[in-house]
Design an enzyme around this catalytic site. Sequence first.
Site, PDB file in Angstrom:
ATOM      1  N   GLU A 184      37.774  44.576  39.519  1.00 13.76           N
ATOM      2  CA  GLU A 184      36.535  45.245  39.934  1.00 13.76           C
ATOM      3  C   GLU A 184      36.582  45.553  41.427  1.00 13.76           C
ATOM      4  OE1 GLU A 184      32.869  43.653  38.568  1.00 13.76           O
ATOM      5  OE2 GLU A 184      33.558  43.474  36.500  1.00 13.76           O
ATOM      6  N   GLU A 185      37.095  44.586  42.189  1.00 16.83           N
ATOM      7  CA  GLU A 185      37.173  44.764  43.644  1.00 16.83           C
ATOM      8  C   GLU A 185      38.024  45.963  44.022  1.00 16.83           C
ATOM      9  OE1 GLU A 185      39.407  42.450  47.294  1.00 16.83           O
ATOM     10  OE2 GLU A 185      38.218  41.256  45.915  1.00 16.83           O
ATOM     11  N   ARG A 186      39.199  46.091  43.401  1.00 19.07           N
ATOM     12  CA  ARG A 186      40.123  47.179  43.751  1.00 19.07           C
ATOM     13  C   ARG A 186      39.526  48.542  43.390  1.00 19.07           C
ATOM     14  NH1 ARG A 186      41.895  43.050  46.104  1.00 19.07           N
ATOM     15  NH2 ARG A 186      44.102  42.508  46.029  1.00 19.07           N
TER      16      ARG A 186
END
Length: 246
Positions: A184-186
């Site tokens: 999700e972060e990327r």
Amino acid sequence: YGGMGLDFSYSIAVAEELGNIRCGGIPMAIGVQASMATPALARFGSDELKKQFLTPTIAGDFVACLGISEAGAGSDVANIKTTAVRKGNEYVINGGKMWTTSGCQADWMCLLANTSEGHPHRNKSLICLPMKLPGILVAKKIDKLGMRSSDTAQIFFEDVRVPSSNLIGEEGMGFTYQMLQFQEERLWGVANVLTALETLLAETTEYTGRREAFGRPVLHNQAVHFRLAELAAELELLRSLLHRAV
């Protein structure tokens, strides 16, 4: 977005919009809060942990940070050295974290630490760590080249005691949880720079159309024109890949 029954694409739409802010640090701080330090807690945390940490974070009363990177383990997450040793109904934490976004002002950290001696992919756990506990030292705010409105901390832990009930999900599953959280972060990170890249390209095109050299706009040189066209195509490919991945 989970509580409202919305899927991850809504989070990405927000990230793209935040790219309109002419500053990298503010969207990054929001991203850490929304899509980097909290997805594992939202997905795997107990109701009690969610009440204690997630609810005030969503409300904006708590600032969250993510404790993964260390001086000797940035991209190589499996190589972290920070330990959380189980003693009775507590974990005792020793080690340190580096390059922790929002670390100077955070109320709690989503901490990845080694909870056993086993295989590096199966010996780690994620723990909700309140940042006001004895033994936590926020050593310094790191001086950076950019993102200067965002604080990035070096943090040390010396015999920090935290209740074992602060464990997110299962012990030993931390590496897996963190890899899911990274997904999700990327994606959030890509969405956030997409708009900024678009702005840069549009402004460069506009500038080269205005700037004259040898009696005509710089834009009318093939080398400049072709390069801008290539960059526009690359940006469109990035957008398509992002949306397909989401």
